[in-house]
Every structure is written in C-alpha cells, then in structure tokens.
Design a protein around this motif. Sequence first.
Motif, mmCIF file in Angstrom:
data_model
loop_
_atom_site.group_PDB
_atom_site.id
_atom_site.type_symbol
_atom_site.label_atom_id
_atom_site.label_comp_id
_atom_site.label_asym_id
_atom_site.label_seq_id
_atom_site.Cartn_x
_atom_site.Cartn_y
_atom_site.Cartn_z
ATOM 1 N N LEU A 150 -34.301 10.547 -25.774
ATOM 2 C CA LEU A 150 -33.395 11.677 -26.119
ATOM 3 C C LEU A 150 -33.090 11.768 -27.799
ATOM 4 O O LEU A 150 -32.882 12.729 -28.163
ATOM 5 N N ALA A 151 -32.652 10.619 -28.128
ATOM 6 C CA ALA A 151 -32.510 10.629 -29.560
ATOM 7 C C ALA A 151 -33.356 10.897 -30.579
ATOM 8 O O ALA A 151 -33.489 11.617 -31.543
ATOM 9 N N ARG A 152 -34.703 10.569 -30.192
ATOM 10 C CA ARG A 152 -35.886 10.998 -30.857
ATOM 11 C C ARG A 152 -36.125 12.489 -31.007
ATOM 12 O O ARG A 152 -36.548 13.182 -31.822
ATOM 13 N N MET A 153 -35.916 13.223 -29.736
ATOM 14 C CA MET A 153 -35.842 14.531 -29.549
ATOM 15 C C MET A 153 -34.897 15.305 -30.460
ATOM 16 O O MET A 153 -34.975 16.251 -30.874
ATOM 17 N N LEU A 159 -33.541 18.820 -29.716
ATOM 18 C CA LEU A 159 -32.270 18.885 -29.165
ATOM 19 C C LEU A 159 -31.231 19.319 -30.432
ATOM 20 O O LEU A 159 -31.652 18.872 -31.616
ATOM 21 N N VAL A 160 -30.083 20.078 -30.190
ATOM 22 C CA VAL A 160 -29.291 20.154 -31.247
ATOM 23 C C VAL A 160 -28.656 18.903 -31.620
ATOM 24 O O VAL A 160 -28.562 17.914 -31.096
ATOM 25 N N HIS A 161 -28.074 18.884 -32.949
ATOM 26 C CA HIS A 161 -27.752 17.724 -33.694
ATOM 27 C C HIS A 161 -26.405 16.937 -32.936
ATOM 28 O O HIS A 161 -26.333 15.852 -33.089
ATOM 29 N N ASN A 162 -25.821 17.721 -32.146
ATOM 30 C CA ASN A 162 -24.476 17.233 -31.719
ATOM 31 C C ASN A 162 -24.815 16.870 -30.199
ATOM 32 O O ASN A 162 -23.819 16.516 -29.508
ATOM 33 N N ALA A 163 -26.069 16.880 -29.712
ATOM 34 C CA ALA A 163 -26.188 16.502 -28.194
ATOM 35 C C ALA A 163 -25.820 14.834 -28.051
ATOM 36 O O ALA A 163 -26.203 14.024 -28.704
ATOM 37 N N ASP A 164 -25.209 14.570 -27.040
ATOM 38 C CA ASP A 164 -24.629 13.526 -26.741
ATOM 39 C C ASP A 164 -25.961 12.650 -25.811
ATOM 40 O O ASP A 164 -25.870 12.764 -24.667
ATOM 41 N N ALA A 199 -31.164 17.874 -13.513
ATOM 42 C CA ALA A 199 -30.703 16.961 -14.518
ATOM 43 C C ALA A 199 -31.643 17.259 -15.829
ATOM 44 O O ALA A 199 -30.910 17.512 -17.107
ATOM 45 N N ILE A 200 -32.729 17.662 -15.569
ATOM 46 C CA ILE A 200 -33.552 17.934 -17.002
ATOM 47 C C ILE A 200 -33.184 19.540 -17.271
ATOM 48 O O ILE A 200 -32.971 19.456 -18.482
ATOM 49 N N ALA A 201 -32.899 19.988 -16.583
ATOM 50 C CA ALA A 201 -32.457 21.558 -16.756
ATOM 51 C C ALA A 201 -31.091 21.524 -17.776
ATOM 52 O O ALA A 201 -30.982 22.352 -18.711
ATOM 53 N N HIS A 202 -30.188 20.727 -17.243
ATOM 54 C CA HIS A 202 -29.017 20.470 -17.972
ATOM 55 C C HIS A 202 -29.330 19.819 -19.413
ATOM 56 O O HIS A 202 -28.509 20.504 -20.455
ATOM 57 N N VAL A 203 -30.132 18.915 -19.687
ATOM 58 C CA VAL A 203 -30.730 18.536 -20.908
ATOM 59 C C VAL A 203 -31.146 19.606 -21.813
ATOM 60 O O VAL A 203 -30.954 19.826 -23.106
ATOM 61 N N LYS A 204 -31.891 20.676 -21.214
ATOM 62 C CA LYS A 204 -32.541 21.765 -21.749
ATOM 63 C C LYS A 204 -31.385 22.731 -22.385
ATOM 64 O O LYS A 204 -31.724 23.580 -23.248
ATOM 65 N N ARG A 205 -30.452 22.399 -21.820
ATOM 66 C CA ARG A 205 -29.229 23.457 -22.463
ATOM 67 C C ARG A 205 -28.805 23.123 -23.901
ATOM 68 O O ARG A 205 -28.317 23.653 -24.537
ATOM 69 N N TYR A 206 -29.378 21.884 -24.218
ATOM 70 C CA TYR A 206 -29.122 21.261 -25.556
ATOM 71 C C TYR A 206 -30.148 21.623 -26.512
ATOM 72 O O TYR A 206 -30.348 21.144 -27.611
ATOM 73 N N ALA A 207 -31.027 22.460 -25.946
ATOM 74 C CA ALA A 207 -32.304 22.593 -26.772
ATOM 75 C C ALA A 207 -31.998 23.212 -28.043
ATOM 76 O O ALA A 207 -30.964 24.313 -27.971
ATOM 77 N N ALA A 208 -32.508 23.053 -29.231
ATOM 78 C CA ALA A 208 -32.324 23.667 -30.521
ATOM 79 C C ALA A 208 -32.885 25.021 -30.477
ATOM 80 O O ALA A 208 -33.696 25.345 -29.635
ATOM 81 N N ALA A 209 -32.216 25.883 -31.060
ATOM 82 C CA ALA A 209 -32.199 27.281 -31.117
ATOM 83 C C ALA A 209 -33.861 27.879 -31.431
ATOM 84 O O ALA A 209 -34.389 28.544 -30.800
ATOM 85 N N ALA A 210 -34.727 26.854 -32.064
ATOM 86 C CA ALA A 210 -36.069 27.212 -32.472
ATOM 87 C C ALA A 210 -36.926 26.567 -31.399
ATOM 88 O O ALA A 210 -37.907 27.142 -31.396
ATOM 89 N N GLY A 211 -36.277 26.159 -30.190
ATOM 90 C CA GLY A 211 -37.035 25.657 -29.027
ATOM 91 C C GLY A 211 -37.896 24.513 -29.157
ATOM 92 O O GLY A 211 -37.898 23.742 -30.085
ATOM 93 N N GLU A 212 -38.365 24.119 -28.319
ATOM 94 C CA GLU A 212 -39.101 22.639 -28.334
ATOM 95 C C GLU A 212 -40.366 22.839 -29.008
ATOM 96 O O GLU A 212 -41.121 23.804 -29.229
ATOM 97 N N GLN A 213 -40.524 21.825 -29.842
ATOM 98 C CA GLN A 213 -41.675 21.668 -30.657
ATOM 99 C C GLN A 213 -42.846 21.358 -29.738
ATOM 100 O O GLN A 213 -42.994 20.772 -28.679
ATOM 101 N N THR A 214 -44.120 21.686 -30.032
ATOM 102 C CA THR A 214 -45.187 21.411 -29.365
ATOM 103 C C THR A 214 -45.596 20.019 -29.438
ATOM 104 O O THR A 214 -45.253 19.256 -30.352
ATOM 105 N N GLY A 215 -46.685 19.392 -28.432
ATOM 106 C CA GLY A 215 -46.869 18.075 -28.601
ATOM 107 C C GLY A 215 -46.040 17.302 -27.935
ATOM 108 O O GLY A 215 -45.088 17.597 -27.527
ATOM 109 N N GLY A 216 -46.147 16.051 -28.247
ATOM 110 C CA GLY A 216 -45.096 14.872 -28.132
ATOM 111 C C GLY A 216 -45.521 14.221 -26.903
ATOM 112 O O GLY A 216 -46.520 14.947 -25.801
ATOM 113 N N GLU A 217 -44.687 13.295 -26.240
ATOM 114 C CA GLU A 217 -45.075 12.678 -25.114
ATOM 115 C C GLU A 217 -43.790 12.871 -24.037
ATOM 116 O O GLU A 217 -42.654 13.285 -24.368
#
Length: 217
Positions: A150-153, A159-164, A199-217
């Motif tokens: 999650l920190a890598r995200m 994820l927004v910069h202040n996501a815990d 729980a994943i839906a809750h994490v998605k609430r912290y998505a950055a405004a630009a949305g998820e980047q493509t790719g990744g694991e």
Amino acid sequence: MAEQVRDTGDSRLTERGRATRQRILRAADDMMRVRGVALTTLDDVRAASGTSKSQLYRHYPDKDALVRDVVALRAAEMLERQQQQLRRLNSFRGLERWRDALIERNALHNGAYGCPLGSLAGELADQDEEARQAIARHFATWEGLLAAGLARMRESGILVHNADTGKLATGLMAAVQGGYLLAQTARDVAPMKIAIDMAIAHVKRYAAAAGEQTGGE
C-alpha cells in the motif's frame, strides 16, 4: 521471513534423524489441522508418523514443543506464499489478484479448517503465551507485507499522500481473518470474498483523484 522450525538444540542429527523429525512434524500438522490441537495427542502423532515412543520423545519431549514447531511450520509456508503474492504489490488490480489467490486456495476445502495460522491462534492464544507471541509476530509480518504494498501505491500516486497504509493493512487483515472464520462455519468461501471485497473498497476510497495507474502487480 518466518521463524525457522527449531532444531531442538541437537545439531548432530543424522539425515535419517532429520527425516524422522520432519515426518513427526508433518503428521502433527495434518492432524491438528483436521482435529485441532486439543484433540491431537502425542500417541496419535506417533501412530500417524509410524515412529516409536523413543523416536518421538527424542525429538519432542512434550506436546508444547511440537505445537510450537507446527506454528513455525505453518507460518513459514503461509508467509512464503504471501511474500510471493505481495512483494511487488503496487496496484488495485494487484490487491484483487491477492484476494483471488486467498479465495481459490480456501475454496479447495469449501472453507473448512480456516486460516492455518488463525485456527491455531483461536486455540492457543489463551493457553500458551509463547505460541501466542509467535503467532502475533507472524501476523505482523503478513500485515507488514500488505502495508509495504500500500505504501508503494501511495508513493506512486495511486493512493492519496495522507493515506494511513498501516491502518488500511490492519483493516485488510481483519477482513481476511473474519472471512476465514465465516467461510469455515458456512463451508462456503462467499462470505470471505464479500469481507475482503469490502475492505478493498475501503482502500479504494483513498484513491488519488487521477485514478489508478495502469499496470503493476
């Protein structure tokens, strides 16, 4: 990553001796997974492993020593799988693949037996302080793998910069363990999937405004 299964203080074991010890440990793990710790006796393990009393007690003088090695064995196997699945986690799709892997593995037995570590925690946490502390460390390692992903995200702007990320990882772990328990009692993995999805839906609430980047694991 996980604690190594202990060598019982005897580095002079022969290859045959190590094989005997491993056979005892595997038999105990299998029996405790199906029957539970309380209903598995040393005599049961001796019979299942095809060992004599002298062989058994040479390697495991009491049940507590055997139980603690079962904890270490399960942790090593589970954390190895989690390391493989989470070490490059950096996207929401990666979280979903991690969820899928957990669900698919648990579906092999229709949710029976629960989490390999969580089921031991349920039996041992109030009975064996050393085992409780070991299981707590293993859960912390697992949660740390999630938090690192999650920190890598967060660092990559997903994820927004202040996501815990620590709290989010705790929420995911709680959903996993609660899901295991519900699946075990229902003999159906559907409740587990629902819990982790929420729980994943809750994490998605912290998505950055630009949305998820493509790719990744």
